[in-house]
Design an enzyme around this catalytic site. Structure first.
Site, mmCIF file in Angstrom:
data_model
loop_
_atom_site.group_PDB
_atom_site.id
_atom_site.type_symbol
_atom_site.label_atom_id
_atom_site.label_comp_id
_atom_site.label_asym_id
_atom_site.label_seq_id
_atom_site.Cartn_x
_atom_site.Cartn_y
_atom_site.Cartn_z
ATOM 1 N N CYS A 197 11.813 3.168 -0.878
ATOM 2 C CA CYS A 197 11.412 3.832 -2.127
ATOM 3 C C CYS A 197 12.621 4.317 -2.912
ATOM 4 O O CYS A 197 12.926 3.769 -3.960
ATOM 5 C CB CYS A 197 10.486 5.009 -1.816
ATOM 6 S SG CYS A 197 8.870 4.482 -1.250
HETATM 7 N N1 NAD Z 1 6.437 3.493 2.471
HETATM 8 C C1 NAD Z 1 6.372 4.565 1.705
HETATM 9 O O1 NAD Z 1 6.685 5.670 2.145
HETATM 10 C C2 NAD Z 1 5.883 4.474 0.273
HETATM 11 C C3 NAD Z 1 5.593 5.668 -0.404
HETATM 12 C C4 NAD Z 1 5.135 5.597 -1.702
HETATM 13 C C5 NAD Z 1 4.962 4.369 -2.328
HETATM 14 N N2 NAD Z 1 5.264 3.219 -1.660
HETATM 15 C C6 NAD Z 1 5.037 1.945 -2.357
HETATM 16 O O2 NAD Z 1 3.831 1.374 -1.856
HETATM 17 C C7 NAD Z 1 3.912 -0.049 -1.855
HETATM 18 C C8 NAD Z 1 3.668 -0.577 -0.454
HETATM 19 O O3 NAD Z 1 4.703 -0.110 0.393
HETATM 20 P P1 NAD Z 1 4.572 -0.074 1.974
HETATM 21 O O4 NAD Z 1 5.695 0.790 2.446
HETATM 22 O O5 NAD Z 1 3.181 0.250 2.389
HETATM 23 O O6 NAD Z 1 4.879 -1.596 2.343
HETATM 24 P P2 NAD Z 1 4.726 -2.290 3.788
HETATM 25 O O7 NAD Z 1 5.720 -3.367 3.820
HETATM 26 O O8 NAD Z 1 4.719 -1.252 4.858
HETATM 27 O O9 NAD Z 1 3.261 -2.910 3.760
HETATM 28 C C9 NAD Z 1 2.864 -3.852 2.818
HETATM 29 C C10 NAD Z 1 1.778 -4.721 3.426
HETATM 30 O O10 NAD Z 1 1.321 -5.595 2.406
HETATM 31 C C11 NAD Z 1 1.133 -6.888 2.975
HETATM 32 N N3 NAD Z 1 1.173 -7.866 1.897
HETATM 33 C C12 NAD Z 1 2.245 -8.378 1.245
HETATM 34 N N4 NAD Z 1 1.834 -9.214 0.283
HETATM 35 C C13 NAD Z 1 0.497 -9.240 0.330
HETATM 36 C C14 NAD Z 1 -0.499 -9.918 -0.412
HETATM 37 N N5 NAD Z 1 -0.185 -10.723 -1.427
HETATM 38 N N6 NAD Z 1 -1.784 -9.724 -0.083
HETATM 39 C C15 NAD Z 1 -2.113 -8.902 0.940
HETATM 40 N N7 NAD Z 1 -1.218 -8.228 1.671
HETATM 41 C C16 NAD Z 1 0.068 -8.381 1.368
HETATM 42 C C17 NAD Z 1 2.235 -7.009 3.998
HETATM 43 O O11 NAD Z 1 1.936 -7.992 4.966
HETATM 44 C C18 NAD Z 1 2.251 -5.591 4.586
HETATM 45 O O12 NAD Z 1 1.340 -5.465 5.655
HETATM 46 C C19 NAD Z 1 5.298 -0.380 -2.413
HETATM 47 O O13 NAD Z 1 5.189 -0.578 -3.793
HETATM 48 C C20 NAD Z 1 6.094 0.883 -2.140
HETATM 49 O O14 NAD Z 1 7.167 1.038 -3.041
HETATM 50 C C21 NAD Z 1 5.700 3.248 -0.355
#
Ligand code: NAD
Length: 485
Positions: free
Chosen positions: A287
């Site tokens: 992030c």
């Molecule tokens: N991790 C954090 O603390 C956090 C906090 C706030 C916001 N975010 C935001 O949230 C979003 C997700 O982050 P995350 O950390 O959960 O990511 P992550 O990598 O932990 O999980 C993402 C998931 O999405 C799946 N995926 C990818 N492409 C896909 C598709 N086309 N269809 C279905 N599934 C798909 C992946 O296989 C994975 O399981 C990002 O934009 C991130 O910036 C993350």
């Protein structure tokens, strides 16, 4: 049938569909779809699962889907039991069959938004997820994007893809953006974090507020999806800039021979106008190092350059190299060189109390230490193995480094053996007296609460503390020489 015709056909009935959506959300009989079951999607899915009749999780990762359907969690903050009880009760089911999105009343997209080469926003996952939704879209559905992204994505990227379905936003279906504010490792239940929502229209915002109001104690609606997208970017840019400032301040204090931790602690007693940030070896995770680039990219595209973001990025990205210089200097004082030194790193996760090593500054520090000939081992209570393939620091990518003299034809004190960046796996060692005493230097890179810092003080001879976990009093009382960032 053309889009307009389809829209006209369904527009009269939207209020009926919205009424039905509202009724189903209110009665908790709605089916909620979550696309992307990672750090953001899974915690959200279990919260919705506790409240609604059915949650369908969608992910392209077949292994993840299997694991979750077997009632097991891959996220430290989500206990296996929570997933298992929902799966057993038939309230949570995961799938890679995206046609089943048609079964959902509300669909929340939580896919990754990484940076591409050159730090450009890489929306490939949003494109893919949006196309999957478009393929299954039916009148009366609510689609919410939660992935962090630049202002305008929901209205200018997501909606046009969804409208390829021949349905029209705000006429046939509803769309909103709601930023995720989850903070892995923090002991704060998700429902207690106020939820910001911005709809593409008033009725979209109202429906999204009703949905999130079911699980969040407080919701805060802003005027548009664009404003909601920018809220998230402000929050993370605020952190990036303040961490950058405090990192520079720590370096400034070192130059002036002042203990920055003492100054920060004293300034923190001010009841107004000051918010403490702590220096460290750099910023990590998926992030803080990434999101401000989304804001900078969009503002640059519109003709405005954010100098704060560039400056903070610059200061923070220099920190791993600065830490290595600190270690080298500390060894030098002990009449040792970095080459062949045994370095024990404590903590490789990008921040305390979590197991996430994505973009961890520890990875960059370890890589630089090894490049300079140190022998590095690490201890982390949450990271059993550190896989280089799991990290996306550019310097961690395996490649042969050609020694300087081969490039230039000169011999300028360079080694004759090509050093190789290694794509290997390190395993966490135990923090026992033997490992601690054997290390020429112990380097604290992550301040996990589960680490026994007294044991480090008792058995190590040289400590570099980049997280200021060792108080000045303890450092003075210890036989170890302690250097703080
Ligand atoms: N991790 C954090 O603390 C956090 C906090 C706030 C916001 N975010 C935001 O949230 C979003 C997700 O982050 P995350 O950390 O959960 O990511 P992550 O990598 O932990 O999980 C993402 C998931 O999405 C799946 N995926 C990818 N492409 C896909 C598709 N086309 N269809 C279905 N599934 C798909 C992946 O296989 C994975 O399981 C990002 O934009 C991130 O910036 C993350």
């Amino acid at each position: 049938m053309g889009k307009r015709a389809a829209g006209q056909r369904t527009s009269k009935s939207l209020s009926i569909h919205v009424d039905e959506l509202v009724r189903r959300i209110s009665l908790r009989t709605a089916t909620i779809g979550i696309i992307g079951l990672g750090y953001v999607g899974l915690p959200l899915a279990v919260e919705f699962g506790a409240e609604f009749a059915r949650v369908l999780g969608f992910d392209i990762d077949a292994e993840r889907v299997l694991l979750l359907n077997a009632g097991r969690s891959h996220i430290r903050d989500v206990a296996d039991e929570r997933v298992e009880s929902l799966v057993t009760a038939g309230r949570f089911e995961c799938s890679s069959d995206f046609t089943r999105l048609a079964e959902c009343d509300a669909i929340v997209i939580c896919v990754p938004t990484p940076l591409g080469i050159g730090n450009f926003p890489d929306l490939a996952c949003i494109f893919d997820a949006a196309e999957q939704v478009a393929g299954a879209l039916r009148p009366g559905q609510l689609v919410v994007l939660e992935s962090t992204t630049y202002p305008g994505t929901t209205e200018e990227v997501l909606v046009p893809i969804l409208e390829r379905s021949n349905l029209t936003a705000d006429r046939d279906f509803l769309v909103a953006f709601s930023p995720e504010r989850i903070d892995p490792g923090r002991d704060l239940p998700l429902p207690q974090i106020p939820k910001v929502i911005g709809g593409c229209s008033k009725r979209s915002a109202d429906a999204a507020r009703l949905l999130y109001g079911a699980i969040f104690e407080e919701t805060f609606v802003v005027s548009s999806a664009r404003a909601a997208e920018t809220v998230k970017l402000l929050e993370n840019t605020f952190r990036l800039v303040n961490i950058g400032f405090i990192n520079e301040f720590a370096r400034l204090c070192r130059q002036l021979n002042i203990d920055s931790s003492e100054v920060i602690a004293a300034a923190s007693t001010k009841p107004f106008g000051f918010m403490p940030f702590q220096p460290g070896p750099g910023v990590g995770g998926h992030c803080i190092p990434l999101d401000p680039h989304y804001l900078a990219w969009e503002s640059k595209r519109q003709g405005f350059t954010s100098r704060f973001i560039e400056l903070a990025e610059d200061v923070n990205s220099q920190m791993p190299a600065y830490v290595v210089d600190l270690i080298s200097g500390a060894l030098n004082e002990a009449r040792k060189s970095l080459r062949d030194a045994q370095i024990l790193v404590v903590g490789v996760a990008y921040k305390r109390n979590i197991d996430d090593t994505r973009r961890s500054p520890a990875v960059a520090v370890i890589d630089r230490l090894r490049m300079r000939g140190a022998v590095v081992s690490y201890h982390d209570p949450y990271v059993a193995e550190l896989h280089s393939r799991h990290n996306d620091w550019p310097e961690w990518r395996p490649r042969v480094i050609v020694p300087y003299e081969r490039r230039s034809g000169d011999r300028v004190g360079a080694t004759s053996t090509p050093l190789r960046r290694r794509a290997d796996t390190l395993a966490s060692v135990s923090l026992d007296p033997v490992h601690l005493a054997r290390a020429d230097c112990v380097v604290i890179l992550t301040d996990h609460e589960a680490v026994d810092y007294q044991a480090i003080l008792d058995h190590a001879s040289l400590i570099v503390d980049t997280r200021q976990v060792i108080s000045r009093e303890k450092a003075i009382a210890s036989a170890a020489k302690v250097y703080a960032l």
